[in-house]
Motif scaffolding. Structure first.
Motif, PDB file in Angstrom:
ATOM      1  N   ASP A  34     -14.190 -25.504 -54.478  1.00  0.00           N
ATOM      2  CA  ASP A  34     -14.745 -24.436 -55.316  1.00  0.00           C
ATOM      3  C   ASP A  34     -14.427 -24.754 -56.775  1.00  0.00           C
ATOM      4  O   ASP A  34     -13.251 -24.901 -57.137  1.00  0.00           O
ATOM      5  CB  ASP A  34     -14.142 -23.084 -54.936  1.00  0.00           C
ATOM      6  CG  ASP A  34     -14.347 -22.750 -53.464  1.00  0.00           C
ATOM      7  OD1 ASP A  34     -15.487 -22.441 -53.085  1.00  0.00           O
ATOM      8  OD2 ASP A  34     -13.365 -22.823 -52.695  1.00  0.00           O
ATOM      9  N   TYR A  35     -15.466 -24.841 -57.597  1.00  0.00           N
ATOM     10  CA  TYR A  35     -15.281 -25.269 -58.982  1.00  0.00           C
ATOM     11  C   TYR A  35     -15.848 -24.269 -59.978  1.00  0.00           C
ATOM     12  O   TYR A  35     -16.786 -23.521 -59.687  1.00  0.00           O
ATOM     13  CB  TYR A  35     -15.958 -26.628 -59.202  1.00  0.00           C
ATOM     14  CG  TYR A  35     -15.345 -27.727 -58.381  1.00  0.00           C
ATOM     15  CD1 TYR A  35     -14.196 -28.385 -58.818  1.00  0.00           C
ATOM     16  CD2 TYR A  35     -15.881 -28.087 -57.146  1.00  0.00           C
ATOM     17  CE1 TYR A  35     -13.611 -29.385 -58.059  1.00  0.00           C
ATOM     18  CE2 TYR A  35     -15.297 -29.080 -56.374  1.00  0.00           C
ATOM     19  CZ  TYR A  35     -14.163 -29.724 -56.836  1.00  0.00           C
ATOM     20  OH  TYR A  35     -13.574 -30.699 -56.071  1.00  0.00           O
ATOM     21  N   SER A  36     -15.269 -24.299 -61.182  1.00  0.00           N
ATOM     22  CA  SER A  36     -15.789 -23.490 -62.283  1.00  0.00           C
ATOM     23  C   SER A  36     -16.929 -24.252 -62.952  1.00  0.00           C
ATOM     24  O   SER A  36     -17.232 -25.386 -62.591  1.00  0.00           O
ATOM     25  CB  SER A  36     -14.673 -23.213 -63.294  1.00  0.00           C
ATOM     26  OG  SER A  36     -14.338 -24.406 -63.999  1.00  0.00           O
TER      27      SER A  36
ATOM     28  N   GLN B  42     -20.343 -28.320 -47.527  1.00  0.00           N
ATOM     29  CA  GLN B  42     -20.475 -29.772 -47.596  1.00  0.00           C
ATOM     30  C   GLN B  42     -21.401 -30.246 -48.711  1.00  0.00           C
ATOM     31  O   GLN B  42     -21.120 -31.232 -49.367  1.00  0.00           O
ATOM     32  CB  GLN B  42     -20.947 -30.323 -46.252  1.00  0.00           C
ATOM     33  CG  GLN B  42     -19.870 -30.353 -45.190  1.00  0.00           C
ATOM     34  CD  GLN B  42     -18.680 -31.215 -45.592  1.00  0.00           C
ATOM     35  OE1 GLN B  42     -18.803 -32.411 -45.798  1.00  0.00           O
ATOM     36  NE2 GLN B  42     -17.527 -30.602 -45.730  1.00  0.00           N
ATOM     37  N   GLN B  43     -22.500 -29.586 -48.918  1.00  0.00           N
ATOM     38  CA  GLN B  43     -23.396 -29.994 -50.003  1.00  0.00           C
ATOM     39  C   GLN B  43     -23.063 -29.277 -51.313  1.00  0.00           C
ATOM     40  O   GLN B  43     -23.055 -29.896 -52.372  1.00  0.00           O
ATOM     41  CB  GLN B  43     -24.847 -29.721 -49.607  1.00  0.00           C
ATOM     42  CG  GLN B  43     -25.351 -30.665 -48.524  1.00  0.00           C
ATOM     43  CD  GLN B  43     -26.738 -30.291 -48.061  1.00  0.00           C
ATOM     44  OE1 GLN B  43     -26.926 -29.342 -47.330  1.00  0.00           O
ATOM     45  NE2 GLN B  43     -27.721 -31.062 -48.495  1.00  0.00           N
ATOM     46  N   ARG B  44     -22.774 -27.993 -51.210  1.00  0.00           N
ATOM     47  CA  ARG B  44     -22.505 -27.225 -52.426  1.00  0.00           C
ATOM     48  C   ARG B  44     -21.319 -27.787 -53.201  1.00  0.00           C
ATOM     49  O   ARG B  44     -21.345 -27.861 -54.429  1.00  0.00           O
ATOM     50  CB  ARG B  44     -22.230 -25.759 -52.068  1.00  0.00           C
ATOM     51  CG  ARG B  44     -22.215 -24.839 -53.288  1.00  0.00           C
ATOM     52  CD  ARG B  44     -21.736 -23.456 -52.921  1.00  0.00           C
ATOM     53  NE  ARG B  44     -20.289 -23.427 -52.735  1.00  0.00           N
ATOM     54  CZ  ARG B  44     -19.621 -22.360 -52.288  1.00  0.00           C
ATOM     55  NH1 ARG B  44     -20.268 -21.277 -51.951  1.00  0.00           N
ATOM     56  NH2 ARG B  44     -18.314 -22.404 -52.173  1.00  0.00           N
ATOM     57  N   MET B  45     -20.278 -28.213 -52.480  1.00  0.00           N
ATOM     58  CA  MET B  45     -19.069 -28.684 -53.150  1.00  0.00           C
ATOM     59  C   MET B  45     -19.333 -29.944 -53.967  1.00  0.00           C
ATOM     60  O   MET B  45     -18.663 -30.198 -54.961  1.00  0.00           O
ATOM     61  CB  MET B  45     -17.953 -28.948 -52.137  1.00  0.00           C
ATOM     62  CG  MET B  45     -18.182 -30.140 -51.225  1.00  0.00           C
ATOM     63  SD  MET B  45     -16.887 -30.299 -49.966  1.00  0.00           S
ATOM     64  CE  MET B  45     -17.311 -31.904 -49.264  1.00  0.00           C
ATOM     65  N   LEU B  46     -20.317 -30.747 -53.534  1.00  0.00           N
ATOM     66  CA  LEU B  46     -20.638 -31.965 -54.259  1.00  0.00           C
ATOM     67  C   LEU B  46     -21.491 -31.695 -55.486  1.00  0.00           C
ATOM     68  O   LEU B  46     -21.621 -32.541 -56.364  1.00  0.00           O
ATOM     69  CB  LEU B  46     -21.358 -32.954 -53.339  1.00  0.00           C
ATOM     70  CG  LEU B  46     -20.539 -33.450 -52.134  1.00  0.00           C
ATOM     71  CD1 LEU B  46     -21.398 -34.323 -51.235  1.00  0.00           C
ATOM     72  CD2 LEU B  46     -19.295 -34.194 -52.581  1.00  0.00           C
ATOM     73  N   MET B  47     -22.061 -30.519 -55.573  1.00  0.00           N
ATOM     74  CA  MET B  47     -22.924 -30.176 -56.697  1.00  0.00           C
ATOM     75  C   MET B  47     -22.254 -29.247 -57.700  1.00  0.00           C
ATOM     76  O   MET B  47     -22.585 -29.260 -58.876  1.00  0.00           O
ATOM     77  CB  MET B  47     -24.199 -29.504 -56.179  1.00  0.00           C
ATOM     78  CG  MET B  47     -25.088 -30.400 -55.353  1.00  0.00           C
ATOM     79  SD  MET B  47     -26.569 -29.527 -54.788  1.00  0.00           S
ATOM     80  CE  MET B  47     -27.345 -29.128 -56.354  1.00  0.00           C
ATOM     81  N   GLN B  48     -21.311 -28.466 -57.230  1.00  0.00           N
ATOM     82  CA  GLN B  48     -20.834 -27.326 -58.014  1.00  0.00           C
ATOM     83  C   GLN B  48     -20.211 -27.723 -59.349  1.00  0.00           C
ATOM     84  O   GLN B  48     -20.408 -27.039 -60.356  1.00  0.00           O
ATOM     85  CB  GLN B  48     -19.838 -26.507 -57.184  1.00  0.00           C
ATOM     86  CG  GLN B  48     -19.642 -25.096 -57.687  1.00  0.00           C
ATOM     87  CD  GLN B  48     -18.791 -24.280 -56.741  1.00  0.00           C
ATOM     88  OE1 GLN B  48     -17.838 -24.769 -56.138  1.00  0.00           O
ATOM     89  NE2 GLN B  48     -19.126 -23.015 -56.591  1.00  0.00           N
TER      90      GLN B  48
END
Length: 208
Positions: free
Chosen positions: A15-17, A96-102
């Motif tokens: 989870d990223y800002s 899995q995909q969201r974390m690589l884009m966030q």
């Protein structure tokens, strides 16, 4: 940050800002890879850096087909009863995909694979280039931690490797270890519980 502090604080964040990682910080983190030991002292490492969620989405498109199959497989084969492991998967699989884009920053660490195909080595020593690449990646994970960044990586499954190599135009003879993203963790970022290991129980003197 001291080395042992970085080791203690390194965690897998999913989870990223929205805070962007500067080019200066990125270069320091990637530069750390070249301080790791490498096979034949060659340091034949190359990095593709993808910025922007639209561009990242193009690179990780091959993951979409495999996500559901992977999710089903994990729950079918896991018989360990390990609550920490399943808690981690419960958080990780939907991301899995969201974390690589966030974070808006994706890195593909490439290495030169010589002598024999990576997945068909004749002997263990032929994996030296692969092992060196992972030593380099560990340096990057610790450097990112020292910069206040969180990291997460996805190791390709099924046909993702060849499809992604084609998308990014990777030359023959090069392989990549993983899809690595890093960024500033979100305030409410989920952190899996770390297992407490008694080091003395894992050390065997002279014989097992």
């Amino acid at each position: 940050m001291e080395l042992y502090e970085a080791l203690e604080k390194r965690r897998t964040y999913r989870d990223y800002s929205d805070r962007e990682v500067s080019e200066e910080v990125l270069k320091r983190v990637i530069g750390a890879a070249f301080k790791a030991p490498t096979n034949d002292h060659l340091r034949q490492l190359e990095f593709i850096v993808v910025r922007g969620r639209e561009h990242i989405a193009e690179v990780i498109e091959p993951l979409a087909k495999n996500k559901e199959a992977f999710k089903k497989l994990v729950h079918e084969v896991d018989e360990s009863g390990d609550k920490d492991k399943m808690e981690m998967f419960a958080d990780a699989l939907p991301k899995q995909q969201r974390m690589l884009m966030q974070s808006g920053l994706l890195i593909l660490p490439f290495f030169r694979q010589k002598q024999s195909p990576l997945l068909r080595p004749v002997e263990q020593s032929l994996l030296n280039y692969f092992a060196s690449a992972w030593c380099a990646l560990e340096n990057m994970l610790l450097a990112a931690t020292a910069e206040g960044l969180g990291t997460v990586f996805h190791i390709p499954v099924a046909d993702e490797v060849e499809k992604i190599k084609k998308i990014v135009g990777a030359p023959e003879g090069y392989e990549f270890t993983c899809l690595l993203t890093m960024g500033y963790p979100a305030e409410n970022a989920f952190l899996p519980r770390q297992k407490e290991i008694d080091v003395e129980e894992r050390i065997h003197t002279n014989v097992w």
